[in-house]
Design a protein around this motif. Structure first.
Motif, mmCIF file in Angstrom:
data_model
loop_
_atom_site.group_PDB
_atom_site.id
_atom_site.type_symbol
_atom_site.label_atom_id
_atom_site.label_comp_id
_atom_site.label_asym_id
_atom_site.label_seq_id
_atom_site.Cartn_x
_atom_site.Cartn_y
_atom_site.Cartn_z
ATOM 1 N N MET A 85 0.834 -1.180 0.000
ATOM 2 C CA MET A 85 0.000 0.000 0.000
ATOM 3 C C MET A 85 0.877 1.242 0.000
ATOM 4 N N GLY A 86 0.363 2.302 -0.551
ATOM 5 C CA GLY A 86 1.125 3.537 -0.674
ATOM 6 C C GLY A 86 0.785 4.534 0.416
ATOM 7 N N LYS A 87 1.114 5.756 0.117
ATOM 8 C CA LYS A 87 0.863 6.862 1.036
ATOM 9 C C LYS A 87 -0.631 7.192 1.027
ATOM 10 N N GLN A 88 -1.198 7.441 2.193
ATOM 11 C CA GLN A 88 -2.613 7.770 2.280
ATOM 12 C C GLN A 88 -2.868 9.163 1.713
ATOM 13 N N LYS A 89 -3.899 9.261 0.884
ATOM 14 C CA LYS A 89 -4.297 10.535 0.307
ATOM 15 C C LYS A 89 -5.740 10.823 0.701
ATOM 16 N N THR A 90 -6.045 12.105 0.823
ATOM 17 C CA THR A 90 -7.383 12.541 1.193
ATOM 18 C C THR A 90 -7.973 13.341 0.051
ATOM 19 N N TYR A 91 -9.212 13.001 -0.300
ATOM 20 C CA TYR A 91 -9.946 13.691 -1.353
ATOM 21 C C TYR A 91 -11.148 14.373 -0.701
ATOM 22 N N ARG A 92 -11.406 15.610 -1.075
ATOM 23 C CA ARG A 92 -12.479 16.384 -0.468
ATOM 24 C C ARG A 92 -13.385 16.957 -1.549
ATOM 25 N N ALA A 93 -14.700 16.975 -1.259
ATOM 26 C CA ALA A 93 -15.696 17.549 -2.162
ATOM 27 C C ALA A 93 -16.545 18.542 -1.385
ATOM 28 N N LYS A 94 -17.129 19.503 -2.096
ATOM 29 C CA LYS A 94 -17.964 20.510 -1.451
ATOM 30 C C LYS A 94 -19.375 20.000 -1.187
ATOM 31 N N SER A 95 -19.722 18.853 -1.753
ATOM 32 C CA SER A 95 -21.031 18.244 -1.524
ATOM 33 C C SER A 95 -20.818 16.766 -1.186
ATOM 34 N N GLU A 96 -21.906 16.060 -0.898
ATOM 35 C CA GLU A 96 -21.790 14.627 -0.644
ATOM 36 C C GLU A 96 -21.674 13.919 -1.987
ATOM 37 N N VAL A 97 -20.587 13.154 -2.152
ATOM 38 C CA VAL A 97 -20.265 12.595 -3.462
ATOM 39 C C VAL A 97 -20.209 11.076 -3.401
ATOM 40 N N SER A 98 -20.783 10.456 -4.416
ATOM 41 C CA SER A 98 -20.636 9.019 -4.678
ATOM 42 C C SER A 98 -20.376 8.883 -6.169
ATOM 43 N N ILE A 99 -19.300 8.200 -6.543
ATOM 44 C CA ILE A 99 -18.939 8.070 -7.953
ATOM 45 C C ILE A 99 -18.521 6.637 -8.244
#
Length: 162
Positions: free
Chosen positions: A1-15
Motif C-alpha cells: 500500500m502507498g501513502k494515504q491521500k485525502t480527497y475532499r468535495a464541497k457536496s456529498e459525493v458518490s462516484i
C-alpha cells in the motif's frame, strides 16, 4: 500500500471509477460536519482511478495534509501551570486518590463522617459520581438524586446550593 491521500468535495459525493484491471468500483465519500464530504485511501489503484476520473479537480480534489499532525491541545490544558513537585508522586502514594479526586477534595474537611468534595455545579457533581463510583448518569437527573447518591457513597458536595 502507498501513502494515504485525502480527497475532499464541497457536496456529498458518490462516484464510480474504473480500476487498472478494468473492474468498476463505487466510491462513497463520507459526509463531514458543516457540509461537504471526504474520502481517504492508501490504495494506489483507487488513487489512480480517482485522479483520472473526468470530474477530478472540479467535483472533488486532493487535499494536501502534513505527514504528522500535532495533536490539538484544548485551550484549558494550555493554560495549566507546571505540576508541583508533590503532584509528581505516583498515584498509589497519594492514598489511592486520582489527580482529579485530589483537585476536587478539600484538604482534611470531613462533615458527619462524609468526605467533602468541592464542585461548582450539579454537572460537576454528576460527573464526579459517575467517574468515581460508576453510577449511571441516568440515575442522577435531579439535584436531590445527586445528593442522595453522594451520601450513600460517603460524599458531601460543597458548592451545591441545597
Amino acid at each position: 500500500m502507498g501513502k494515504q491521500k485525502t480527497y475532499r468535495a464541497k457536496s456529498e459525493v458518490s462516484i464510480n471509477v474504473v480500476l487498472k484491471n478494468g473492474k468498476s468500483k463505487h466510491i462513497s465519500f463520507l459526509p463531514v460536519t458543516g457540509g461537504g464530504s471526504v474520502y481517504r485511501t492508501d490504495n494506489e489503484d483507487i488513487q489512480a482511478a480517482l485522479e483520472s476520473h473526468y470530474r477530478f479537480g472540479n467535483l472533488f480534489r486532493i487535499v494536501d495534509e502534513p505527514e504528522q499532525k500535532s495533536p490539538k491541545i484544548p485551550l484549558k490544558d494550555k493554560k495549566k501551570k507546571q505540576p508541583k513537585e508533590e503532584d509528581q508522586i505516583p498515584n498509589e502514594e497519594k492514598d489511592g486518590l486520582t489527580e482529579k479526586d485530589m483537585e476536587n477534595e478539600t484538604e482534611g474537611d470531613e462533615d458527619d463522617g462524609l468526605r467533602v468534595v468541592t464542585v461548582t455545579c450539579t454537572s460537576d457533581a454528576k460527573e464526579y459520581l459517575a467517574d468515581t463510583f460508576g453510577i449511571s448518569r441516568t440515575n442522577l437527573r435531579s439535584k436531590a438524586k445527586i445528593i442522595e447518591a453522594a451520601a450513600k457513597n460517603g460524599i458531601k458536595f460543597e458548592g451545591l446550593d441545597e
